[in-house]
Design an enzyme around this catalytic site. Structure first.
Site, PDB file in Angstrom:
ATOM      1  N   ASP A   1       9.533   2.904  -0.850  1.00  0.00           N
ATOM      2  CA  ASP A   1       8.549   3.566   0.018  1.00  0.00           C
ATOM      3  C   ASP A   1       8.870   3.213   1.464  1.00  0.00           C
ATOM      4  OD1 ASP A   1       6.393   4.500   1.426  1.00  0.00           O
ATOM      5  OD2 ASP A   1       4.860   3.616   0.127  1.00  0.00           O
TER       6      ASP A   1
ATOM      7  N   TYR B   1       0.865  -1.188   0.000  1.00  0.00           N
ATOM      8  CA  TYR B   1       0.000   0.000   0.000  1.00  0.00           C
ATOM      9  C   TYR B   1       0.895   1.228   0.000  1.00  0.00           C
ATOM     10  CZ  TYR B   1      -3.385   3.480   1.680  1.00  0.00           C
ATOM     11  OH  TYR B   1      -4.186   4.589   1.818  1.00  0.00           O
TER      12      TYR B   1
ATOM     13  N   LYS C   1       4.915   9.317   8.470  1.00  0.00           N
ATOM     14  CA  LYS C   1       4.681   8.782   9.810  1.00  0.00           C
ATOM     15  C   LYS C   1       5.663   9.343  10.864  1.00  0.00           C
ATOM     16  CE  LYS C   1       2.275   4.744   7.996  1.00  0.00           C
ATOM     17  NZ  LYS C   1       0.895   4.730   8.370  1.00  0.00           N
TER      18      LYS C   1
HETATM   19  N1  PLP Z   1       3.132   4.287   2.061  1.00  0.00           N
HETATM   20  C1  PLP Z   1       3.099   3.377   3.038  1.00  0.00           C
HETATM   21  C2  PLP Z   1       4.109   2.273   3.068  1.00  0.00           C
HETATM   22  C3  PLP Z   1       2.126   3.464   4.040  1.00  0.00           C
HETATM   23  O1  PLP Z   1       2.088   2.531   5.024  1.00  0.00           O
HETATM   24  C4  PLP Z   1       1.184   4.513   3.974  1.00  0.00           C
HETATM   25  C5  PLP Z   1       0.128   4.624   5.001  1.00  0.00           C
HETATM   26  O2  PLP Z   1      -0.107   3.768   5.805  1.00  0.00           O
HETATM   27  C6  PLP Z   1       1.268   5.432   2.944  1.00  0.00           C
HETATM   28  C7  PLP Z   1       2.260   5.303   1.995  1.00  0.00           C
HETATM   29  C8  PLP Z   1       0.288   6.569   2.847  1.00  0.00           C
HETATM   30  O3  PLP Z   1       0.537   7.486   3.878  1.00  0.00           O
HETATM   31  P1  PLP Z   1      -0.625   8.486   4.357  1.00  0.00           P
HETATM   32  O4  PLP Z   1      -1.645   7.650   5.050  1.00  0.00           O
HETATM   33  O5  PLP Z   1       0.084   9.449   5.252  1.00  0.00           O
HETATM   34  O6  PLP Z   1      -1.163   9.147   3.125  1.00  0.00           O
END
Ligand code: PLP
Length: 437
Positions: A239, A144, A271
């Site tokens: 990511d 995700y 985060k």
């Molecule tokens: N990338 C990863 C690996 C994530 O775990 C998340 C959210 O949980 C995101 C991107 C998206 O971040 P946000 O919820 O701050 O938009």
């Protein structure tokens, strides 16, 4: 005097004014059933709900609360910053300090600050497309990356197929350039690059996935991804929104959990680096990052990007996240994994616990999950029973079996002993659960 509203009353009111009563779907408890708990406050490893119940928190705001809730030094820095104003729409010092800290700790040369992980991955992909002049994006099923249209894709039937939209609202042409592959599948990666290599702008992967439960990359898998991107002139986007500044003091997971020899093209963060405020970032090689406006032609912007309060909270968190904090966090996570494993084994519950550093999750009724299909084969219904027994005993777990459990450096002996007391009954509930319940 009127008494303050209960969780149930607040949820009923929320349902009347918001879809599902929540502002992010997983909070609605749909995967586990029941009424979401409305929290009033947090301190260290603990949350207190509006009805006055205390819980050991194993969600940590889905990752950001590395130091626990309401860390006094983070609060002091935020309180101080707030007195000077909350947003200027001009450059300010805290954003420079945070960018310097990220550049110093991770292998990126330059970063652009944004407000959410979604913005970071969305912008990273735009940048990769702008840099390469190509359109296709490779991602893995079960990873995700936020709710970016092009990344909300599911694979078609073949191993190398172009993505079909995973949600209404995303037109088919938007995911037509997204190639979705099974995670940890080297042959599928080779085949995709063999077929579409000249058209692939980038490959994006969770450095160590936590969004299908924790499914770590097989040894050498991230290295293969990085290498095959280089060989084909595509950018490798790691990511690290979840792993970044959570798994190591070096700020990232990288390749095989090591910093040495890794030169990512683009990395996304979020985060932890926001300290509980909306802040995220994407960064990378200088020649790639310099394609962004105002230096280059790839447009990207944000009214609240680099917000002084969010960057102050993030910077203070990162400064406090020293080697000792990670040692405490890792030790608490290891002890928790041992406690959970022992309790489930004692009740004869088939399970496997998988981890990427201090991030971990439990898969129920299976003995390994190396990709999304295997993760989905778990007996997620056992988790419902386990979740509610833990909740009743004052432990707040992620309200879905497919989420990572987040421990903080504030999870001390007190917090662990509350969990240890709750586990035997919850393990029994999982053992006795029936699929229909
Ligand atoms: N990338 C990863 C690996 C994530 O775990 C998340 C959210 O949980 C995101 C991107 C998206 O971040 P946000 O919820 O701050 O938009």
């Amino acid at each position: 005097m009127t008494s303050p509203p209960t969780s149930q009353q607040l949820f009923d009111r929320a349902l009347a004014v918001s879809p599902g009563g929540v502002n992010s779907p997983v909070r609605a408890f749909r995967a586990v059933g029941g009424t979401p708990i409305f929290m009033r406050s947090g301190s260290g490893a603990w949350l207190t709900d509006v009805d006055g119940h205390r819980y050991v928190d194993l969600v940590g705001s889905w990752g950001p609360m590395l130091l626990g809730h309401a860390h006094p030094e983070v609060l002091a820095a935020v309180n101080d910053a707030v007195t000077r104003g909350t947003s200027f729409g001009t450059p300010s010092e805290p954003e420079v300090l945070l960018a310097e800290e990220i550049v110093a700790r991770t292998p990126v040369d330059s970063v652009r600050l944004v407000s959410s992980g979604t913005e970071a991955t969305m912008s990273a992909i735009r940048l990769a497309r702008g840099f390469t002049g190509r359109t296709k994006v490779v991602k893995f099923a079960g990873c995700y990356h936020g709710h970016v249209d092009a990344l909300l894709a599911e694979a078609g039937s073949g191993v190398v197929t172009l993505g079909i939209p995973g949600t209404p609202g995303v037109p088919a042409h938007v995911t037509a350039d997204t190639i979705v592959l099974p995670f940890n599948d080297r042959a599928a990666v080779e085949a995709a690059f063999g077929e579409y290599g000249d058209d692939i702008a980038c490959l994006i992967t969770e450095a160590a996935p936590g969004n299908m439960g924790v499914v770590p990359p097989a040894p050498g898998f991230n290295a293969l991804l990085s290498e095959i991107c280089r060989r084909n002139g595509a950018l490798f986007i790691s990511d690290e929104v979840m792993t970044g500044f959570r798994v190591t003091a070096s700020g990232h997971w990288g390749v095989d959990g090591k910093v040495e020899g890794w030169s990512p093209d683009v990395v996304t963060f979020g985060k932890v680096m926001g300290g509980g405020f909306p802040a995220a970032a994407f960064g990378g090689r200088a020649d790639v990052m310099n394609l962004l406006a105002p230096v280059g032609p790839v447009y990207q912007a944000g009214t609240l990007s680099g917000n002084p309060i969010a960057t102050t909270a993030g910077l203070t968190t990162l400064k406090l996240a020293d080697a000792q904090a990670y040692e405490r966090l890792d030790a608490a996570s290891a002890e928790l994994q041992r406690l959970v494993g022992d309790a489930l084994t004692a009740e004869g519950v088939t399970h496997v616990m998988q981890n990427a550093g201090n991030m971990f999750s439990v898969f129920w009724g299976i003995d390994s999950a190396t990709n999304f299909a295997e993760a989905q084969a778990q007996e997620a219904w056992r988790y419902k029973a386990f979740f509610h027994a833990m909740l009743d005993a004052g432990v707040y777990l992620p309200p879905s079996a497919f989420e990572c459990w987040f421990v903080s450096a504030a999870h001390d002996a007190d917090a662990l002993s509350r969990i240890a007391e709750a586990l035997p009954r919850a393990a029994r509930a999982a053992a006795q659960a029936k699929e229909s319940t």
